[in-house]
Design a protein around this motif. Sequence first.
Motif, PDB file in Angstrom:
ATOM      1  N   ALA A   1     -18.724 -12.009   0.300  1.00 22.19           N
ATOM      2  CA  ALA A   1     -17.761 -10.911   0.308  1.00 22.19           C
ATOM      3  C   ALA A   1     -18.489  -9.576   0.383  1.00 22.19           C
ATOM      4  O   ALA A   1     -19.596  -9.425  -0.147  1.00 22.19           O
ATOM      5  CB  ALA A   1     -16.892 -10.965  -0.941  1.00 22.19           C
ATOM      6  N   LYS A   2     -17.871  -8.631   1.045  1.00 22.63           N
ATOM      7  CA  LYS A   2     -18.440  -7.288   1.141  1.00 22.63           C
ATOM      8  C   LYS A   2     -17.322  -6.263   1.222  1.00 22.63           C
ATOM      9  O   LYS A   2     -16.184  -6.577   1.595  1.00 22.63           O
ATOM     10  CB  LYS A   2     -19.347  -7.172   2.371  1.00 22.63           C
ATOM     11  CG  LYS A   2     -18.620  -7.366   3.696  1.00 22.63           C
ATOM     12  CD  LYS A   2     -19.581  -7.220   4.871  1.00 22.63           C
ATOM     13  CE  LYS A   2     -18.856  -7.408   6.212  1.00 22.63           C
ATOM     14  NZ  LYS A   2     -19.783  -7.247   7.357  1.00 22.63           N
ATOM     15  N   VAL A   3     -17.669  -5.035   0.851  1.00 25.80           N
ATOM     16  CA  VAL A   3     -16.712  -3.929   0.927  1.00 25.80           C
ATOM     17  C   VAL A   3     -16.753  -3.355   2.329  1.00 25.80           C
ATOM     18  O   VAL A   3     -17.833  -3.144   2.893  1.00 25.80           O
ATOM     19  CB  VAL A   3     -17.046  -2.827  -0.095  1.00 25.80           C
ATOM     20  CG1 VAL A   3     -15.979  -1.738  -0.088  1.00 25.80           C
ATOM     21  CG2 VAL A   3     -17.186  -3.420  -1.493  1.00 25.80           C
ATOM     22  N   VAL A   4     -15.582  -3.095   2.895  1.00 24.45           N
ATOM     23  CA  VAL A   4     -15.491  -2.541   4.248  1.00 24.45           C
ATOM     24  C   VAL A   4     -14.722  -1.222   4.212  1.00 24.45           C
ATOM     25  O   VAL A   4     -13.931  -0.994   3.293  1.00 24.45           O
ATOM     26  CB  VAL A   4     -14.803  -3.533   5.208  1.00 24.45           C
ATOM     27  CG1 VAL A   4     -15.623  -4.805   5.341  1.00 24.45           C
ATOM     28  CG2 VAL A   4     -13.384  -3.852   4.739  1.00 24.45           C
ATOM     29  N   PRO A   5     -14.953  -0.347   5.181  1.00 25.97           N
ATOM     30  CA  PRO A   5     -14.201   0.920   5.217  1.00 25.97           C
ATOM     31  C   PRO A   5     -12.716   0.661   5.458  1.00 25.97           C
ATOM     32  O   PRO A   5     -12.348  -0.231   6.220  1.00 25.97           O
ATOM     33  CB  PRO A   5     -14.827   1.667   6.410  1.00 25.97           C
ATOM     34  CG  PRO A   5     -16.130   0.986   6.663  1.00 25.97           C
ATOM     35  CD  PRO A   5     -15.934  -0.436   6.284  1.00 25.97           C
ATOM     36  N   ILE A   6     -11.877   1.436   4.780  1.00 27.03           N
ATOM     37  CA  ILE A   6     -10.432   1.398   5.033  1.00 27.03           C
ATOM     38  C   ILE A   6      -9.928   2.831   5.112  1.00 27.03           C
ATOM     39  O   ILE A   6     -10.645   3.772   4.765  1.00 27.03           O
ATOM     40  CB  ILE A   6      -9.665   0.629   3.933  1.00 27.03           C
ATOM     41  CG1 ILE A   6      -9.872   1.292   2.559  1.00 27.03           C
ATOM     42  CG2 ILE A   6     -10.086  -0.834   3.904  1.00 27.03           C
ATOM     43  CD1 ILE A   6      -9.015   0.676   1.460  1.00 27.03           C
ATOM     44  N   THR A   7      -8.717   2.996   5.566  1.00 30.89           N
ATOM     45  CA  THR A   7      -8.123   4.329   5.646  1.00 30.89           C
ATOM     46  C   THR A   7      -7.796   4.831   4.245  1.00 30.89           C
ATOM     47  O   THR A   7      -7.124   4.144   3.470  1.00 30.89           O
ATOM     48  CB  THR A   7      -6.847   4.310   6.495  1.00 30.89           C
ATOM     49  OG1 THR A   7      -7.174   3.839   7.813  1.00 30.89           O
ATOM     50  CG2 THR A   7      -6.240   5.704   6.595  1.00 30.89           C
ATOM     51  N   ALA A   8      -8.285   6.009   3.918  1.00 30.20           N
ATOM     52  CA  ALA A   8      -8.079   6.564   2.579  1.00 30.20           C
ATOM     53  C   ALA A   8      -6.614   6.876   2.341  1.00 30.20           C
ATOM     54  O   ALA A   8      -5.962   7.545   3.159  1.00 30.20           O
ATOM     55  CB  ALA A   8      -8.920   7.827   2.403  1.00 30.20           C
ATOM     56  N   SER A   9      -6.109   6.402   1.227  1.00 26.91           N
ATOM     57  CA  SER A   9      -4.728   6.684   0.828  1.00 26.91           C
ATOM     58  C   SER A   9      -4.671   6.707  -0.686  1.00 26.91           C
ATOM     59  O   SER A   9      -5.556   6.155  -1.367  1.00 26.91           O
ATOM     60  CB  SER A   9      -3.771   5.620   1.371  1.00 26.91           C
ATOM     61  OG  SER A   9      -3.903   4.415   0.646  1.00 26.91           O
ATOM     62  N   PRO A  10      -3.636   7.315  -1.270  1.00 32.02           N
ATOM     63  CA  PRO A  10      -3.504   7.334  -2.727  1.00 32.02           C
ATOM     64  C   PRO A  10      -3.497   5.944  -3.350  1.00 32.02           C
ATOM     65  O   PRO A  10      -3.835   5.785  -4.527  1.00 32.02           O
ATOM     66  CB  PRO A  10      -2.167   8.051  -2.948  1.00 32.02           C
ATOM     67  CG  PRO A  10      -2.053   8.976  -1.771  1.00 32.02           C
ATOM     68  CD  PRO A  10      -2.606   8.178  -0.619  1.00 32.02           C
ATOM     69  N   ALA A  11      -3.140   4.911  -2.563  1.00 30.28           N
ATOM     70  CA  ALA A  11      -3.104   3.544  -3.092  1.00 30.28           C
ATOM     71  C   ALA A  11      -4.447   3.129  -3.684  1.00 30.28           C
ATOM     72  O   ALA A  11      -4.500   2.344  -4.641  1.00 30.28           O
ATOM     73  CB  ALA A  11      -2.697   2.576  -1.977  1.00 30.28           C
ATOM     74  N   ILE A  12      -5.543   3.660  -3.155  1.00 31.59           N
ATOM     75  CA  ILE A  12      -6.886   3.332  -3.655  1.00 31.59           C
ATOM     76  C   ILE A  12      -7.033   3.793  -5.101  1.00 31.59           C
ATOM     77  O   ILE A  12      -7.493   3.044  -5.974  1.00 31.59           O
ATOM     78  CB  ILE A  12      -7.956   3.989  -2.768  1.00 31.59           C
ATOM     79  CG1 ILE A  12      -7.924   3.387  -1.358  1.00 31.59           C
ATOM     80  CG2 ILE A  12      -9.346   3.848  -3.393  1.00 31.59           C
ATOM     81  CD1 ILE A  12      -8.790   4.123  -0.347  1.00 31.59           C
ATOM     82  N   ASP A  13      -6.622   5.033  -5.369  1.00 35.35           N
ATOM     83  CA  ASP A  13      -6.738   5.582  -6.724  1.00 35.35           C
ATOM     84  C   ASP A  13      -5.691   4.999  -7.668  1.00 35.35           C
ATOM     85  O   ASP A  13      -5.943   4.856  -8.867  1.00 35.35           O
ATOM     86  CB  ASP A  13      -6.597   7.100  -6.687  1.00 35.35           C
ATOM     87  CG  ASP A  13      -7.765   7.792  -6.003  1.00 35.35           C
ATOM     88  OD1 ASP A  13      -8.846   7.175  -5.897  1.00 35.35           O
ATOM     89  OD2 ASP A  13      -7.599   8.953  -5.577  1.00 35.35           O
ATOM     90  N   ILE A  14      -4.518   4.670  -7.138  1.00 37.89           N
ATOM     91  CA  ILE A  14      -3.475   4.077  -7.978  1.00 37.89           C
ATOM     92  C   ILE A  14      -3.934   2.723  -8.509  1.00 37.89           C
ATOM     93  O   ILE A  14      -3.731   2.390  -9.676  1.00 37.89           O
ATOM     94  CB  ILE A  14      -2.152   3.946  -7.189  1.00 37.89           C
ATOM     95  CG1 ILE A  14      -1.614   5.340  -6.820  1.00 37.89           C
ATOM     96  CG2 ILE A  14      -1.105   3.184  -7.996  1.00 37.89           C
ATOM     97  CD1 ILE A  14      -0.447   5.313  -5.853  1.00 37.89           C
ATOM     98  N   TRP A  15      -4.579   1.936  -7.645  1.00 36.02           N
ATOM     99  CA  TRP A  15      -5.121   0.647  -8.062  1.00 36.02           C
ATOM    100  C   TRP A  15      -6.178   0.849  -9.158  1.00 36.02           C
ATOM    101  O   TRP A  15      -6.196   0.127 -10.168  1.00 36.02           O
ATOM    102  CB  TRP A  15      -5.726  -0.063  -6.853  1.00 36.02           C
ATOM    103  CG  TRP A  15      -6.399  -1.358  -7.153  1.00 36.02           C
ATOM    104  CD1 TRP A  15      -7.723  -1.562  -7.399  1.00 36.02           C
ATOM    105  CD2 TRP A  15      -5.785  -2.653  -7.254  1.00 36.02           C
ATOM    106  NE1 TRP A  15      -7.974  -2.886  -7.636  1.00 36.02           N
ATOM    107  CE2 TRP A  15      -6.803  -3.587  -7.550  1.00 36.02           C
ATOM    108  CE3 TRP A  15      -4.470  -3.115  -7.102  1.00 36.02           C
ATOM    109  CZ2 TRP A  15      -6.558  -4.945  -7.711  1.00 36.02           C
ATOM    110  CZ3 TRP A  15      -4.220  -4.465  -7.255  1.00 36.02           C
ATOM    111  CH2 TRP A  15      -5.249  -5.367  -7.563  1.00 36.02           C
TER     112      TRP A  15
END
Length: 265
Positions: free
Chosen positions: A142-156
């Motif tokens: 598993a690895k971290v990949v770029p995604i589109t920044a949205s408030p959902a990232i901080d909400i999680w």
Amino acid sequence: KIRKDFNLSRHYVPSVISVHHTVHHGAYQSASAEAAYCITMEGADATVEHHMLDYRRAGKAYPSNELRRIGISLLHLHENGLVHTDFGPHSVGKFGPLFKLLGVGGCVRIGDKTDPKHGIYHLPAAISVEKVIVDGTERKTAKVVPITASPAIDIWAFGNMVFESVVGAPVSAYSHRGQRVRSSNLAKIGRWDESSLQRAMRHVDANDKLAYDVIMKFLHPDREKRFKSIRDAIADPFFTTDSGDRMIKRDRNMRQSTVTKTLLG
């Protein structure tokens, strides 16, 4: 620069006290020497991570009304077009009576791509789980990949902070905070589903309906069933009913030091 470009308030991010040139003899001896600057910023009394530890030692959850104030700081960031991307107890400082977000220089504009090397509480959508063949044996990586920044990232990430406050330990997939992340931990996040959620919720007191329900809304595997904004989240009754008297659920058959290992295990 982020503070100025996005009109961030000193009530929610640390203030810059002074900016001035530093003078070195070498600067006069080399025509190519670059100008140097000294930036002085206000310092936090402590991080929320340290405060949570103090409460945990006393067997108490971090006050939900204080978590609400932290959420308001995060809301300010979102309403000004930014996502923190490294939000967590380690990135919130207490400055007198105020909670301010640390590390805002690493914020990403909403709609831009995230940096996979930045942050701890990655969204499941940011984790790619792949099958690889090693010495003839199939394994998952598993690895971290770029995604589109949205408030959902901080909400999680905020939801994980609430979980850790109530339970007294983080979800095991994030127990590496401050250490090198393991692929197995990332895989747990990437495969987050109903079973994962239910295993984590075993450590939340089912009799504490407010805490139980709010965590379910933060960490549900179906993003349509999660909070859509921090504003919606902090409007939940959970954030207005506790000023420091919620106790951490204790399992007498399990030492607190092993809780982290067993969450989601």
